[in-house]
Design a protein around this motif. Structure first.
Motif, PDB file in Angstrom:
ATOM      1  N   GLN A   1       0.660 -36.057 105.076  1.00 16.56           N
ATOM      2  CA  GLN A   1       1.023 -36.935 103.979  1.00 16.56           C
ATOM      3  C   GLN A   1       1.221 -36.082 102.734  1.00 16.56           C
ATOM      4  OE1 GLN A   1      -3.168 -38.785 104.190  1.00 16.56           O
ATOM      5  NE2 GLN A   1      -2.511 -39.303 102.122  1.00 16.56           N
ATOM      6  N   LYS A   2       1.928 -36.595 101.767  1.00 17.67           N
ATOM      7  CA  LYS A   2       2.303 -35.812 100.598  1.00 17.67           C
ATOM      8  C   LYS A   2       1.097 -35.465  99.730  1.00 17.67           C
ATOM      9  CE  LYS A   2       5.442 -35.812  96.645  1.00 17.67           C
ATOM     10  NZ  LYS A   2       6.484 -36.560  95.897  1.00 17.67           N
ATOM     11  N   GLY A   3       0.860 -34.160  99.565  1.00 16.98           N
ATOM     12  CA  GLY A   3      -0.097 -33.691  98.582  1.00 16.98           C
ATOM     13  C   GLY A   3      -1.562 -33.713  98.963  1.00 16.98           C
ATOM     14  N   TYR A   4      -1.909 -34.465 100.008  1.00 17.06           N
ATOM     15  CA  TYR A   4      -3.324 -34.627 100.342  1.00 17.06           C
ATOM     16  C   TYR A   4      -3.541 -34.542 101.857  1.00 17.06           C
ATOM     17  CZ  TYR A   4      -3.642 -36.613  95.641  1.00 17.06           C
ATOM     18  OH  TYR A   4      -3.574 -36.819  94.299  1.00 17.06           O
ATOM     19  N   HIS A   5      -4.747 -34.177 102.231  1.00 18.88           N
ATOM     20  CA  HIS A   5      -5.230 -34.304 103.607  1.00 18.88           C
ATOM     21  C   HIS A   5      -4.263 -33.647 104.613  1.00 18.88           C
ATOM     22  CE1 HIS A   5      -7.478 -36.997 101.182  1.00 18.88           C
ATOM     23  NE2 HIS A   5      -6.632 -38.010 101.280  1.00 18.88           N
ATOM     24  N   GLY A   6      -4.073 -34.236 105.755  1.00 20.42           N
ATOM     25  CA  GLY A   6      -3.118 -33.747 106.736  1.00 20.42           C
ATOM     26  C   GLY A   6      -3.739 -32.829 107.775  1.00 20.42           C
ATOM     27  N   VAL A   7      -3.339 -33.048 109.035  1.00 20.70           N
ATOM     28  CA  VAL A   7      -3.793 -32.213 110.156  1.00 20.70           C
ATOM     29  C   VAL A   7      -2.576 -31.872 111.015  1.00 20.70           C
ATOM     30  CG1 VAL A   7      -6.193 -33.018 110.270  1.00 20.70           C
ATOM     31  CG2 VAL A   7      -4.403 -34.327 111.428  1.00 20.70           C
ATOM     32  N   ALA A   8      -2.669 -30.738 111.708  1.00 19.74           N
ATOM     33  CA  ALA A   8      -1.584 -30.328 112.596  1.00 19.74           C
ATOM     34  C   ALA A   8      -2.157 -29.466 113.708  1.00 19.74           C
ATOM     35  CB  ALA A   8      -0.510 -29.556 111.832  1.00 19.74           C
ATOM     36  N   THR A   9      -1.622 -29.632 114.909  1.00 16.33           N
ATOM     37  CA  THR A   9      -2.025 -28.836 116.055  1.00 16.33           C
ATOM     38  C   THR A   9      -0.799 -28.101 116.578  1.00 16.33           C
ATOM     39  OG1 THR A   9      -3.813 -30.380 116.614  1.00 16.33           O
ATOM     40  CG2 THR A   9      -3.039 -28.907 118.366  1.00 16.33           C
ATOM     41  N   LEU A  10      -0.894 -26.773 116.625  1.00 17.46           N
ATOM     42  CA  LEU A  10       0.190 -25.900 117.069  1.00 17.46           C
ATOM     43  C   LEU A  10      -0.238 -25.211 118.353  1.00 17.46           C
ATOM     44  CD1 LEU A  10       0.751 -24.074 113.637  1.00 17.46           C
ATOM     45  CD2 LEU A  10       1.704 -26.282 114.368  1.00 17.46           C
ATOM     46  N   SER A  11       0.686 -25.089 119.320  1.00 15.93           N
ATOM     47  CA  SER A  11       0.270 -24.585 120.619  1.00 15.93           C
ATOM     48  C   SER A  11       1.349 -23.760 121.310  1.00 15.93           C
ATOM     49  CB  SER A  11      -0.123 -25.760 121.521  1.00 15.93           C
ATOM     50  OG  SER A  11      -0.517 -25.304 122.797  1.00 15.93           O
ATOM     51  N   ARG A  12       0.896 -22.752 122.055  1.00 16.64           N
ATOM     52  CA  ARG A  12       1.781 -21.979 122.929  1.00 16.64           C
ATOM     53  C   ARG A  12       1.814 -22.571 124.330  1.00 16.64           C
ATOM     54  NH1 ARG A  12       0.576 -16.245 123.704  1.00 16.64           N
ATOM     55  NH2 ARG A  12      -1.643 -16.748 123.678  1.00 16.64           N
ATOM     56  N   VAL A  13       0.877 -23.468 124.617  1.00 16.95           N
ATOM     57  CA  VAL A  13       0.828 -24.121 125.924  1.00 16.95           C
ATOM     58  C   VAL A  13       1.213 -25.583 125.733  1.00 16.95           C
ATOM     59  CG1 VAL A  13      -0.913 -22.522 126.799  1.00 16.95           C
ATOM     60  CG2 VAL A  13      -1.651 -24.640 125.710  1.00 16.95           C
ATOM     61  N   PRO A  14       1.669 -26.251 126.795  1.00 20.53           N
ATOM     62  CA  PRO A  14       2.162 -27.624 126.644  1.00 20.53           C
ATOM     63  C   PRO A  14       1.118 -28.601 126.102  1.00 20.53           C
ATOM     64  CG  PRO A  14       2.886 -26.692 128.726  1.00 20.53           C
ATOM     65  CD  PRO A  14       1.893 -25.725 128.158  1.00 20.53           C
ATOM     66  N   LEU A  15       1.600 -29.521 125.277  1.00 18.47           N
ATOM     67  CA  LEU A  15       0.787 -30.617 124.761  1.00 18.47           C
ATOM     68  C   LEU A  15       1.413 -31.930 125.193  1.00 18.47           C
ATOM     69  CD1 LEU A  15       0.333 -29.468 121.024  1.00 18.47           C
ATOM     70  CD2 LEU A  15      -1.175 -28.972 122.964  1.00 18.47           C
ATOM     71  N   SER A  16       0.588 -32.938 125.363  1.00 17.13           N
ATOM     72  CA  SER A  16       1.096 -34.266 125.703  1.00 17.13           C
ATOM     73  C   SER A  16       0.176 -35.313 125.109  1.00 17.13           C
ATOM     74  CB  SER A  16       1.194 -34.440 127.227  1.00 17.13           C
ATOM     75  OG  SER A  16      -0.089 -34.341 127.828  1.00 17.13           O
ATOM     76  N   GLU A  17       0.615 -36.559 125.172  1.00 17.23           N
ATOM     77  CA  GLU A  17      -0.202 -37.724 124.791  1.00 17.23           C
ATOM     78  C   GLU A  17      -0.798 -37.601 123.388  1.00 17.23           C
ATOM     79  OE1 GLU A  17      -2.858 -39.162 127.854  1.00 17.23           O
ATOM     80  OE2 GLU A  17      -1.673 -38.142 129.405  1.00 17.23           O
ATOM     81  N   THR A  18       0.057 -37.386 122.413  1.00 17.38           N
ATOM     82  CA  THR A  18      -0.382 -37.291 121.026  1.00 17.38           C
ATOM     83  C   THR A  18      -0.860 -38.655 120.514  1.00 17.38           C
ATOM     84  OG1 THR A  18       1.157 -35.486 120.579  1.00 17.38           O
ATOM     85  CG2 THR A  18       0.343 -36.710 118.672  1.00 17.38           C
ATOM     86  N   THR A  19      -2.011 -38.645 119.852  1.00 15.23           N
ATOM     87  CA  THR A  19      -2.576 -39.868 119.270  1.00 15.23           C
ATOM     88  C   THR A  19      -2.914 -39.605 117.806  1.00 15.23           C
ATOM     89  OG1 THR A  19      -3.544 -40.534 121.394  1.00 15.23           O
ATOM     90  CG2 THR A  19      -4.436 -41.564 119.404  1.00 15.23           C
ATOM     91  N   ARG A  20      -2.436 -40.474 116.934  1.00 15.32           N
ATOM     92  CA  ARG A  20      -2.787 -40.408 115.521  1.00 15.32           C
ATOM     93  C   ARG A  20      -3.554 -41.674 115.165  1.00 15.32           C
ATOM     94  NH1 ARG A  20       2.283 -38.676 116.500  1.00 15.32           N
ATOM     95  NH2 ARG A  20       2.831 -36.553 115.808  1.00 15.32           N
ATOM     96  N   ARG A  21      -4.601 -41.506 114.371  1.00 14.93           N
ATOM     97  CA  ARG A  21      -5.430 -42.660 114.037  1.00 14.93           C
ATOM     98  C   ARG A  21      -5.825 -42.612 112.563  1.00 14.93           C
ATOM     99  NH1 ARG A  21     -11.130 -44.363 117.030  1.00 14.93           N
ATOM    100  NH2 ARG A  21     -11.907 -45.734 115.378  1.00 14.93           N
ATOM    101  N   ASP A  22      -5.820 -43.749 111.935  1.00 14.11           N
ATOM    102  CA  ASP A  22      -6.210 -43.872 110.538  1.00 14.11           C
ATOM    103  C   ASP A  22      -7.674 -44.295 110.484  1.00 14.11           C
ATOM    104  OD1 ASP A  22      -6.549 -44.370 107.865  1.00 14.11           O
ATOM    105  OD2 ASP A  22      -5.110 -46.026 107.759  1.00 14.11           O
ATOM    106  N   TYR A  23      -8.568 -43.324 110.468  1.00 14.77           N
ATOM    107  CA  TYR A  23      -9.997 -43.632 110.384  1.00 14.77           C
ATOM    108  C   TYR A  23     -10.301 -44.327 109.052  1.00 14.77           C
ATOM    109  CZ  TYR A  23     -11.749 -41.430 114.634  1.00 14.77           C
ATOM    110  OH  TYR A  23     -12.032 -41.143 115.959  1.00 14.77           O
ATOM    111  N   CYS A  24     -11.051 -45.374 109.103  1.00 16.67           N
ATOM    112  CA  CYS A  24     -11.458 -46.198 107.965  1.00 16.67           C
ATOM    113  C   CYS A  24     -10.318 -47.041 107.403  1.00 16.67           C
ATOM    114  CB  CYS A  24     -12.092 -45.357 106.850  1.00 16.67           C
ATOM    115  SG  CYS A  24     -13.607 -44.502 107.359  1.00 16.67           S
TER     116      CYS A  24
END
Length: 269
Positions: free
Chosen positions: A62-85
Motif C-alpha cells: 500500500q502507498k507509503g505504509y506497511h506492506g509485505v512481499a515474498t520473493l522466491s527462486r523456487v515455485p510459489l502457489s496459492e497466494t493468500t492475502r488477509r487484512d488482519y483486524c
C-alpha cells in the motif's frame, strides 16, 4: 534438498532496492520475505528482482505504509492475502513454497509497532497491536485444511519475547515491544499454534540476540541497545530439518541501512 528462507524488514523497498539486490546476489536465499515495503503493488520494483532470478513473487502493498512481499527462486502457489483486524493494512501474505517433494505454507507478517504508550485505553496503536496478536492466535502450524503441508512463519513481529531478546529486560519492561502483555501475547501465539521458535532452537535462549537497533543511537554497535523483533518459526515436523540460522548483524552497518537486519534459516528438507 537444501532450502533457505530469509526475513527482513527493509523499511522502504524502493529506497533500499539496491541493498536488497546486493543481499540476494551475495547470500542467494531461496526465498526472501520483506516487510515494511511502503509501496503499492504497481510501484514495487519486481523487475529488479526478476533480473537476478527471483521470478516468483507475492506482493501485498500500500502507498507509503506497511506492506509485505515474498520473493522466491523456487515455485510459489496459492497466494493468500488477509487484512488482519479489518482496518485496510497490508501486513500479511502467505504462499505455498514448492521445495522438491516438500510443500511449505509460508506466512509473512508485519505486526503493528504499537506506538509509544503501552496502554490500550489511551493509545489506539497499542490496542491495534494487541488485537492483531489476538487474531494471530488462531493460526495453527499444522492446519487441518492443509494436510501434509509443513509451515513456516516469519516476519517483523515487533515483539521481543525473551529477557535475552533485549539489551535490558529491567529497563524495557514498560517500553513497547517488551511489555508483559505483548510478550505473553506473542508467546501464546507461538504455543497455541504449535509453533517452534527456530531461531532460538539454533541460538540458545540464554544468549542475547538482536535483529533491530534504533536509528536514534549515535553508534548503534558501541551502545548495542538492540532487540530481537524479527522471527522465524516452523511447524514441529520442520524443526529437525533446521541446519542453521544466520543473523546478519553486520548489515546494520551497511550504507543507508534498514534498522533491521536479515535473518536466514537453512533447512535440509
Amino acid at each position: 534438498m537444501a532450502l533457505s528462507i530469509a526475513t527482513w524488514n527493509i523499511n522502504s523497498v524502493r529506497l533500499r532496492k539496491q541493498l536488497v539486490v546486493d543481499f540476494l546476489e551475495e547470500y542467494r536465499p531461496d526465498v526472501l520475505c520483506l516487510q515494511e515495503t511502503k509501496c503499492p503493488n504497481d510501484a514495487f520494483p519486481a523487475g529488479a528482482f526478476r533480473k537476478i532470478g527471483y521470478d516468483h513473487q507475492a506482493i501485498h502493498g500500500q502507498k507509503g505504509y506497511h506492506g509485505v512481499a515474498t520473493l522466491s527462486r523456487v515455485p510459489l502457489s496459492e497466494t493468500t492475502r488477509r487484512d488482519y483486524c479489518g482496518v485496510g493494512d497490508s501486513r500479511y501474505v502467505s504462499v505455498i513454497v514448492e521445495a522438491g517433494a516438500t510443500r511449505i505454507r509460508l506466512h509473512n507478517f508485519y505486526v503493528p509497532a504499537g506506538g509509544d504508550e503501552p496502554n490500550r485505553a489511551v493509545n489506539p496503536k497499542f490496542a491495534h497491536k494487541l488485537d492483531f496478536l489476538e487474531e494471530m492466535k488462531a493460526l495453527n502450524a499444522q492446519a487441518e485444511s492443509e494436510a501434509g503441508v509443513s509451515a513456516v512463519l516469519v516476519g517483523d513481529l515487533n515483539v521481543a519475547p525473551l529477557e535475552t531478546d533485549v539489551w535490558s529486560h529491567k529497563q524495557l519492561l514498560r517500553v513497547v515491544s517488551h511489555t508483559p502483555v505483548e510478550t505473553e501475547g506473542l508467546t501464546e501465539v507461538l504455543s497455541r499454534g504449535g509453533w517452534v521458535d527456530l531461531v532460538r532452537r539454533h541460538v540458545p535462549p540464554e544468549e542475547k540476540l538482536f535483529t533491530w537497533w534504533s536509528y536514534r543511537a549515535r553508534d548503534w554497535e558501541a551502545s548495542d541497545r538492540g532487540r530481537r523483533l524479527d522471527h522465524i518459526w516452523g511447524s514441529p515436523d520442520l524443526a529437525p530439518a533446521l541446519a542453521r540460522v544466520d543473523v546478519l548483524r553486520h548489515a546494520r552497518g551497511w550504507e543507508r541501512p534498514s534498522d533491521h537486519v536479515p535473518v536466514i534459516a537453512h533447512f535440509d528438507v
